[in-house]
Scaffold this motif. Structure first.
Motif, PDB file in Angstrom:
ATOM      1  N   GLN A   1     -14.738 -22.499 -14.934  1.00 20.60           N
ATOM      2  CA  GLN A   1     -14.983 -22.447 -13.495  1.00 20.60           C
ATOM      3  C   GLN A   1     -13.638 -22.433 -12.772  1.00 20.60           C
ATOM      4  OE1 GLN A   1     -18.030 -22.165 -12.184  1.00 20.60           O
ATOM      5  NE2 GLN A   1     -19.007 -22.310 -14.213  1.00 20.60           N
ATOM      6  N   PRO A   2     -13.584 -21.893 -11.565  1.00 21.13           N
ATOM      7  CA  PRO A   2     -12.327 -21.904 -10.805  1.00 21.13           C
ATOM      8  C   PRO A   2     -11.823 -23.334 -10.610  1.00 21.13           C
ATOM      9  CG  PRO A   2     -13.937 -20.455  -9.773  1.00 21.13           C
ATOM     10  CD  PRO A   2     -14.672 -21.201 -10.841  1.00 21.13           C
ATOM     11  N   ILE A   3     -10.520 -23.514 -10.729  1.00 20.45           N
ATOM     12  CA  ILE A   3      -9.914 -24.824 -10.556  1.00 20.45           C
ATOM     13  C   ILE A   3      -9.173 -24.851  -9.231  1.00 20.45           C
ATOM     14  CG2 ILE A   3      -8.188 -26.446 -11.431  1.00 20.45           C
ATOM     15  CD1 ILE A   3      -8.886 -25.525 -14.248  1.00 20.45           C
ATOM     16  N   VAL A   4      -9.575 -25.798  -8.365  1.00 18.81           N
ATOM     17  CA  VAL A   4      -8.915 -26.004  -7.076  1.00 18.81           C
ATOM     18  C   VAL A   4      -8.177 -27.338  -7.153  1.00 18.81           C
ATOM     19  CG1 VAL A   4      -9.241 -26.324  -4.599  1.00 18.81           C
ATOM     20  CG2 VAL A   4     -10.711 -24.730  -5.854  1.00 18.81           C
ATOM     21  N   PRO A   5      -6.874 -27.370  -6.952  1.00 15.93           N
ATOM     22  CA  PRO A   5      -6.128 -28.622  -7.040  1.00 15.93           C
ATOM     23  C   PRO A   5      -6.647 -29.644  -6.033  1.00 15.93           C
ATOM     24  CG  PRO A   5      -4.632 -26.746  -6.987  1.00 15.93           C
ATOM     25  CD  PRO A   5      -5.997 -26.218  -6.659  1.00 15.93           C
TER      26      PRO A   5
ATOM     27  N   THR B   1     -15.210 -41.763  -6.385  1.00 17.26           N
ATOM     28  CA  THR B   1     -14.269 -40.868  -7.055  1.00 17.26           C
ATOM     29  C   THR B   1     -14.993 -39.965  -8.051  1.00 17.26           C
ATOM     30  OG1 THR B   1     -12.507 -42.503  -6.801  1.00 17.26           O
ATOM     31  CG2 THR B   1     -12.157 -40.786  -8.436  1.00 17.26           C
ATOM     32  N   TRP B   2     -15.916 -40.555  -8.814  1.00 13.11           N
ATOM     33  CA  TRP B   2     -16.727 -39.739  -9.736  1.00 13.11           C
ATOM     34  C   TRP B   2     -17.495 -38.665  -8.978  1.00 13.11           C
ATOM     35  CZ3 TRP B   2     -22.083 -39.777  -9.073  1.00 13.11           C
ATOM     36  CH2 TRP B   2     -22.766 -38.902  -9.922  1.00 13.11           C
ATOM     37  N   ALA B   3     -18.150 -39.056  -7.874  1.00 12.18           N
ATOM     38  CA  ALA B   3     -18.979 -38.099  -7.139  1.00 12.18           C
ATOM     39  C   ALA B   3     -18.144 -36.952  -6.571  1.00 12.18           C
ATOM     40  CB  ALA B   3     -19.734 -38.820  -6.022  1.00 12.18           C
TER      41      ALA B   3
ATOM     42  N   GLN C   1     -16.305 -31.296  -7.016  1.00 14.68           N
ATOM     43  CA  GLN C   1     -15.108 -30.496  -6.739  1.00 14.68           C
ATOM     44  C   GLN C   1     -14.597 -29.775  -7.986  1.00 14.68           C
ATOM     45  OE1 GLN C   1     -11.443 -31.456  -7.294  1.00 14.68           O
ATOM     46  NE2 GLN C   1     -10.903 -29.487  -6.358  1.00 14.68           N
ATOM     47  N   ARG C   2     -14.804 -30.369  -9.165  1.00 14.90           N
ATOM     48  CA  ARG C   2     -14.382 -29.747 -10.422  1.00 14.90           C
ATOM     49  C   ARG C   2     -15.539 -29.050 -11.151  1.00 14.90           C
ATOM     50  NH1 ARG C   2      -9.590 -30.870 -12.945  1.00 14.90           N
ATOM     51  NH2 ARG C   2     -10.301 -29.074 -14.164  1.00 14.90           N
ATOM     52  N   ALA C   3     -16.677 -28.859 -10.468  1.00 15.57           N
ATOM     53  CA  ALA C   3     -17.809 -28.079 -11.005  1.00 15.57           C
ATOM     54  C   ALA C   3     -18.336 -28.653 -12.321  1.00 15.57           C
ATOM     55  CB  ALA C   3     -17.413 -26.617 -11.190  1.00 15.57           C
ATOM     56  N   MET C   4     -18.395 -29.979 -12.427  1.00 14.22           N
ATOM     57  CA  MET C   4     -18.854 -30.597 -13.665  1.00 14.22           C
ATOM     58  C   MET C   4     -20.335 -30.312 -13.938  1.00 14.22           C
ATOM     59  SD  MET C   4     -16.317 -31.841 -15.162  1.00 14.22           S
ATOM     60  CE  MET C   4     -14.576 -32.035 -14.740  1.00 14.22           C
ATOM     61  N   GLY C   5     -21.122 -30.136 -12.892  1.00 12.31           N
ATOM     62  CA  GLY C   5     -22.516 -29.778 -13.105  1.00 12.31           C
ATOM     63  C   GLY C   5     -22.651 -28.454 -13.828  1.00 12.31           C
ATOM     64  N   ALA C   6     -21.818 -27.479 -13.437  1.00 13.33           N
ATOM     65  CA  ALA C   6     -21.840 -26.174 -14.106  1.00 13.33           C
ATOM     66  C   ALA C   6     -21.385 -26.293 -15.552  1.00 13.33           C
ATOM     67  CB  ALA C   6     -20.955 -25.193 -13.343  1.00 13.33           C
TER      68      ALA C   6
END
Length: 324
Positions: free
Chosen positions: A139-143, A114-116, A121-126
């Protein structure tokens, strides 16, 4: 075949060897002494008299050692799989091979997967890079409902990951080699080679949780990556040998894949000079997605030996020909 008790073992102090060519197994010693107070525990370079050893607890065992243990009755894997035994071509056939079954492992694996998924998907690296530069950048948010996670391998761990992802709104599909009819509601199910293309075509993220068998060796390869949506995210929490490493690097560099999160590797520890460490689209973790506590390993080894002493076959015994 039902194992028969060895009369010479009745009342005998159990002798257990801890064997690995890649891990320092001494971390298990306190747990074994707690679970088996009378144990004769052998580890390190000097295992003493090899003809006294009843059980070997292994992770990538050194080749040839167990073949010189004539009393060996149990070979206990340190994990849920037995594929790491391939490092010992002289593994004797007579002892019973057992895997670990850990009720806590499903939750641990689900948390990691789930973390990965969310991290990419939520661009946490950015966001982490922006925070390091003290830069406020959205960053853009995709549901989650617009992102489909495919899980290759719908055993206990795969189903636990699917349920965790469904609970927070992701679309989830799963694939396995044979049909599974008791899946939880909400998992779109595929099975068999003929359904693999349809399964892959909808996976924005692909999670590999397959057992490693001759059929799944090299499963994660260039042709498979090209059957995923362009820029998909690969998460490998299966085995390192599922992955063709050169194909992954090529797919990341040409944009076929957008990112990879890798927790298992063909050679562990991953060598410092390996290109995975430095690739900007690869996240490496050191085989920690799901790890069984030492005391659980010790207790299962104890219980499996006791079952053999009663002349029965342990419930966790595996078929080496199948690999699980």
């Amino acid at each position: 075949m039902t194992a028969m008790p060895d009369a010479a073992c009745a009342g005998k102090r159990p002798c257990v060897a801890l064997l690995s060519s890649v891990l320092d197994m001494s971390y298990l010693a306190p747990a074994f002494r707690e679970a088996m107070p009378a144990v004769d525990l052998r580890l390190g370079a000097d295992l003493g008299a090899l003809d006294e050893i009843d059980a070997a607890v292994c992770w990538y065992p050194p080749p040839g050692v167990m073949a010189r243990m004539p009393r060996l009755r149990l070979v206990q894997s340190l994990g849920a799989g037995i594929d790491h035994f391939h490092t010992d071509p002289d593994l004797p056939r007579a002892p019973v091979l057992c895997r670990i079954v850990d009720s806590d492992m499903a939750g641990t694996m689900a948390a990691y997967v789930t973390w990965a998924v969310i991290h990419r998907q939520r661009a946490m690296g950015a966001y982490l890079a922006s925070a390091g530069a003290a830069h406020w950048q959205e960053q853009p948010i995709v549901p989650p409902g617009r992102h489909c996670v495919g899980i290759a391998g719908l055993g206990t761990l795969g189903v636990a990951c699917a349920q965790a992802l469904l609970a927070i709104g992701y679309r989830v599909r799963g694939w396995r080699r044979s049909a599974k009819h008791d899946l939880p509601a909400g998992i779109e199910s595929f099975h068999g080679p003929d359904a693999l293309d349809d399964f892959l075509s909808g996976c924005n993220t692909l999670v590999c949780l397959l057992p490693l068998t001759p059929q799944t060796h090299g499963f994660l390869n260039g042709p498979l990556f090209r059957r995923l949506p362009h820029g998909a995210h690969l998460i490998n929490v299966g085995r390192g040998s599922h992955l063709v490493e050169t194909d992954l690097l090529r797919a990341l560099d040409d944009g076929t894949l957008g990112a990879a999160t890798l927790d298992a590797f063909a050679h562990e520890p991953l060598p410092p000079g390996h290109p995975f460490w430095r690739h900007p689209r690869i996240t490496v973790t050191p085989h920690v997605a799901a790890r069984t506590e030492a005391i659980a390993i010790a207790r299962q080894t104890r219980d499996n030996l006791a079952t053999l002493d009663r002349g029965a076959r342990p419930a966790m015994a595996v078929d080496p020909a199948l690999g699980y």
